[in-house]
Enzyme design. Structure first.
Site, short mmCIF file in Angstrom:
data_model
loop_
_atom_site.label_atom_id
_atom_site.label_comp_id
_atom_site.label_asym_id
_atom_site.label_seq_id
_atom_site.Cartn_x
_atom_site.Cartn_y
_atom_site.Cartn_z
CG ASN A 131 -0.47 -0.07 2.49
OD1 ASN A 131 0.68 -0.47 2.67
ND2 ASN A 131 -1.24 0.32 3.48
CG HIS A 155 7.87 -4.93 -1.48
ND1 HIS A 155 6.64 -4.69 -0.92
CD2 HIS A 155 8.43 -3.71 -1.68
CE1 HIS A 155 6.48 -3.38 -0.79
NE2 HIS A 155 7.56 -2.76 -1.23
CB ALA A 156 3.13 -6.89 -1.46
N GLY A 206 1.55 -5.78 7.45
CA GLY A 206 0.57 -6.42 6.57
C GLY A 206 -0.63 -6.89 7.36
CB SER A 207 -3.22 -9.29 6.45
OG SER A 207 -2.40 -10.40 6.14
CD GLU A 228 4.10 -1.05 13.20
OE1 GLU A 228 2.89 -0.84 13.38
OE2 GLU A 228 4.99 -0.57 13.92
CB CYS A 262 -2.40 0.45 8.61
SG CYS A 262 -1.00 1.57 8.64
CD GLU A 359 -7.10 -2.97 7.86
OE1 GLU A 359 -6.72 -4.14 7.67
OE2 GLU A 359 -6.34 -2.02 8.03
#
Ligand code: NAP
Length: 464
Positions: A131, A155-156, A206-207, A228, A262, A359
């Site tokens: 994000n 990374h994602a 992340g999630s 986080e 977030c 969320e």
């Protein structure tokens, strides 16, 4: 399966990459370990020089790097430029402040000399989200490298080009080879990296799912983690708030990065006496946002990063409606190409509905009436998350109560929540643990070594 970079504005495949083989992965870990072993010898002043060069590169190449972010994950390009500039600021912050943060701390314990010295831990794995594809990485990278750690980035999978660009920037800034590497790997390979004894710690942004998986394995291996994770931050507006400022701020706080932040204000809690006029102003301002091509300078809401994001967000909106929520604006996917979802406001969702505890990762706000400050605090805290909160009131008594009683990692009064290199950042509850940024963030991956030096017994005067 390849790792693909797809433009979320039109679904076009930009590039695809073959993931590292397990053998290539082990070689990169070896390189990181070797780099760490020598990097400790590099004086702090030289690390700071490289860090400032990194900031210079980011500032000089802002336009190209921002265009890359926008192409890969759809962030409106003006916001992407701000992200790159912010990365430069975190590099300069740690270049300027590392010496102070890492200085030995004397402790008065009486007869002996005692102090704490800070030592880097080693090779740290960073598992990062898409994000803020640069900022999330830089807020780990800058303190970690200034402190003498080495970094490995997973990374994602939808932002591989950003991941490669970051490694390249670090190399060009002059950091020794191997101090920071991007690993183009699948999720299934993360376990191998973390299990490697040369990797000593991990940070995850992340999630909850990702955080849980990594923290569980790291816990078993007794390796330090910082998590986080998600948030469902409240945005509280009390009757004494500066009304127009609060309306504009609520829209900004909900819709930054097309709502995929977030710390976005996901639940808007408004005092009964001003609720109707606030709702009218908020809905009008949400409807006025310009949704469209993220490469356009005036776009405020771009596409969501992936098709799955749109699908999941829409399912949450429909569930909220089934639970009794009313759509004040938006609420339906935008037809056509690209992952677009309109700014949406939902009111009257029962407080007990599941969606109130989830969320919402897109431009969708839940609007609630609260009867007084007690009700506002109680509803704000009624969430499994605890990242941050923004509250708007001119009453000092209310400000004091909000600061003390909101259960989360940060409270911003009459201000939108934002990360800042100078301020500790992180959450409690299911938003995770540990802190990033400031001295607190740098110290997460340091060994606080206690040293006590007593005078030899024989040199002391005999006890009476
Ligand atoms: P995500 O799906 O958890 O992905 C984040 C990273 O974790 C990606 O690199 C992902 O790899 C990896 N990952 C996912 N599942 C994993 C597993 N089981 N084991 C190891 N790695 C795994 O999250 P996201 O959708 O990218 O990001 C959105 C979430 O991040 C939101 O919940 C948001 O609130 C949170 N976030 C938190 C903060 C904060 O500071 N608290 C900041 C930004 C975002 P793949 O991409 O390959 O799946």
């Amino acid at each position: 399966m390849s790792i693909q970079s797809v433009n979320p504005a039109n679904g076009v495949l930009l590039r695809s990459f073959t993931p590292l083989t397990d053998q290539a992965l082990l070689e990169k870990i070896s390189l990181a370990q070797d780099a760490f072993a020598h990097y400790g010898e590099v004086p702090l002043s030289h690390r700071a020089l490289c860090m400032r060069k990194l900031a210079d590169l980011l500032e000089r190449e802002t336009a190209d790097l921002a265009a890359l972010i926008t192409a890969e994950m759809g962030k409106p390009v003006a916001q992407a430029r701000s992200e790159i500039v912010k990365c430069a600021s975190v590099c300069r912050y740690y270049a300027d402040h590392a010496e102070r943060i890492l200085a030995p701390e004397p402790i008065d314990i009486g007869s002996s000399d005692a102090y704490v010295r800070w030592y880097p831990l080693g090779v740290v794995l960073a598992v990062m989200p898409w994000n803020f594809p640069f900022w999330q990485v830089f807020r780990f990278l800058a303190p970690a490298l200034m402190a003498g750690n080495a970094g490995l980035l997973k990374h994602a999978s939808n932002v591989p080009q950003c991941a490669i660009a970051i490694e390249e920037l670090v190399r060009r800034a002059g950091f020794p080879r191997g101090t920071f590497q991007t690993l183009l790997i699948h999720v299934s390979q993360v376990e191998t990296v973390l299990a490697d004894p040369r990797v000593v710690a991990a940070t995850v942004t992340g999630s909850e799912l990702a955080g849980r998986a990594i923290a569980a394995q790291a816990g078993w291996l007794i390796k330090k983690t910082v998590l986080e994770l998600g948030g469902s931050d409240p945005f509280i507006v009390m009757p004494s708030a500066e009304f127009d400022l609060a309306v504009a701020a609520a829209v900004r706080a909900r819709c930054i990065n097309s709502g995929q932040s977030c710390i976005a204000a996901k639940r808007v809690l408004v005092a009964e006496s001003i609720y109707d006029s606030f709702a009218a102003g908020f809905v009008a301002a949400m409807e006025a946002l310009r949704v469209g091509d993220p490469m356009r300078e005036d776009t405020q809401i771009g596409p969501l990063a992936t098709a799955a994001q749109v699908r999941d967000l829409d399912a949450q909106v429909q569930a909220a409606v089934r639970a009794g929520g009313r759509v004040l604006t938006g609420g339906k996917r935008v037809p056509g190409a690209g992952n677009y979802y309109p700014p949406t406001v939902l009111a009257d969702v029962p407080r007990t509905a599941d969606v109130c505890r989830e969320e919402l990762f897109g431009p969708v706000a839940l609007l609630f009436r609260v009867c007084d400050i007690d009700d506002a605090i109680s509803l704000a805290n009624d969430t499994p998350f605890g990242l941050a909160a923004s509250a708007w009131t001119r009453s000092q008594a209310e400000q004091r109560r909000l600061a003390a009683e909101l259960r989360c990692g940060a409270v911003f009064i009459n201000e939108v929540v934002a990360s800042d290199p100078r301020l500790p950042f992180g959450g409690i509850k299911r938003s995770g643990y540990g802190r990033e940024l400031s001295a607190a963030g740098m110290r997460e991956f340091l060994n606080a070594k206690t040293v006590v030096v007593a005078e030899p017994v024989s040199a002391k005067p005999p006890a009476l």
